[in-house]
Design a protein around this motif. Sequence first.
Motif, short mmCIF file in Angstrom:
data_model
loop_
_atom_site.label_atom_id
_atom_site.label_comp_id
_atom_site.label_asym_id
_atom_site.label_seq_id
_atom_site.Cartn_x
_atom_site.Cartn_y
_atom_site.Cartn_z
N ALA A 94 0.87 -1.16 -0.04
CA ALA A 94 0.08 -0.24 -0.14
C ALA A 94 0.97 1.17 0.00
O ALA A 94 0.59 2.10 -0.68
CB ALA A 94 -0.83 0.06 1.29
N ASP A 95 1.90 1.24 0.77
CA ASP A 95 2.87 2.56 0.95
C ASP A 95 3.52 2.74 -0.36
O ASP A 95 3.61 3.79 -0.76
CB ASP A 95 3.69 2.33 2.05
N THR A 96 4.20 1.53 -1.11
CA THR A 96 4.84 1.65 -2.14
C THR A 96 3.74 2.16 -3.37
O THR A 96 4.05 3.24 -4.33
CB THR A 96 5.03 0.35 -2.67
N ALA A 97 2.52 1.83 -3.29
CA ALA A 97 1.58 2.19 -4.48
C ALA A 97 1.20 3.81 -4.23
O ALA A 97 1.33 4.41 -5.28
CB ALA A 97 0.32 1.49 -4.27
N ASP A 98 1.01 4.16 -3.05
CA ASP A 98 0.83 5.44 -2.80
C ASP A 98 2.28 6.54 -3.14
O ASP A 98 2.12 7.59 -3.82
CB ASP A 98 0.43 5.80 -1.40
N GLY A 99 3.40 5.84 -2.99
CA GLY A 99 4.66 6.65 -3.30
C GLY A 99 4.85 6.74 -4.75
O GLY A 99 5.06 7.59 -5.21
N LEU A 100 4.50 5.74 -5.40
CA LEU A 100 4.57 5.81 -6.81
C LEU A 100 3.48 6.46 -7.39
O LEU A 100 3.73 6.96 -8.51
CB LEU A 100 4.37 4.35 -7.30
N GLY A 101 2.43 6.56 -6.81
CA GLY A 101 1.22 7.33 -7.47
C GLY A 101 1.62 8.88 -7.42
O GLY A 101 0.55 9.60 -8.10
N CYS A 102 2.33 9.25 -6.52
CA CYS A 102 2.36 10.89 -6.01
C CYS A 102 3.40 11.39 -7.10
O CYS A 102 4.22 10.63 -7.92
CB CYS A 102 2.76 11.03 -4.85
N TYR A 103 3.16 12.68 -7.31
CA TYR A 103 4.15 13.57 -8.20
C TYR A 103 5.20 14.28 -7.20
O TYR A 103 5.05 14.08 -6.00
CB TYR A 103 3.15 14.62 -8.80
N GLY A 104 6.16 14.61 -8.12
CA GLY A 104 7.44 15.26 -7.37
C GLY A 104 8.66 14.33 -7.19
O GLY A 104 8.59 13.06 -7.60
#
Length: 256
Positions: A88-98
Motif C-alpha cells: 500500500a505504501d509503495t503504491a501511494d509513493g509511486l502514485g504521487c508527483y514530485g
Amino acid sequence: MRGLALAVSWLTVLPVRAGPADAGTPLDPRVAAAAIRWAPLVGALLGATSGAVFLGLAALGVPPLVGGLLTVGFAALATRGMHLDGLADTADGLGCYGPPERALAVMRDGGAGPFAVVTLLVTVGAQAAALAALAGGPAVGVLAATATAAAVGRAGFAWCARRGVTAARPGGLGSTVAGSQPWWVAALWWAALAGLGVLAVPGRPWQGPIAVLLAALVVVALSAHTRRRFGGMTGDVLGAAAELGTTATLIVLSAH
C-alpha cells in the motif's frame, strides 16, 4: 541459524526469539542479510499452511471464493499484514508527483490513499480468485501452488536488496539490508522454486516454471522502477515484492 530465527520473527507472528535485537540492541547486518536469504523458506511454510487452511475450508463446504478470501485474510494475520502495508505504501509513493523526497514523505505518512486502496483491492481479490480457481484440484497441487507462490514472493527480497542497490533513506529495514545480497541468491531461489512449481498443476508441469518466471520479471521491474523513483529501496518495497510476486504466481498457476 540466527538468520533463520530472525526471518521467522520478522515475517510471521510466531514468538521466535531473534537474538540481541529483542533486547533493543543494534541488529547485526550479517544476521539481517542471512534472514533475507532464509525468507523464501519461511514463505514456503506460510504458503503451505495457508493452502491447508484453504483445503480445510473447502472440506467444510465453504464456497471457493469465500474460502479464498478467508485464506488471504489468514495469511495477512500470520504476517501481521506487513507485506500488504508495504504494498500500500509503495503504491501511494509511486502514485504521487514530485521528487523522491516527496514520494518517501507520502510513504511515511501512514494513511492509505486511493492508489493504495485500489492496489490492495485488486491484489487481495486476485489472490482470492486464483485460490478459488484451484479448488477441486488435488490437495498436493493446492499445497504446492500456495507454497510456491509465497516463497517466490519472498525470493524477491534478495533481488530488491542485491548489491549495488542503496537504501532510499536512513533507518529502518531497508537501510539494514540494502546491497547485502549477491544477485544470484534470488536467481537460485527462483530456479529451485520453479522445480516445486512443477507439482502445482498436475498434467501441465510447464505451468509452474512459467509462473515463477513471470513473477520474477514482475519483481525485477518493480525493483528497477522503485530504485529510480525513490532513489533506492525501502522496507516497503520488500513488502510490495512479496505480494506482487505471490499474486503473479497464483494467477498463472490457476489458469486453465
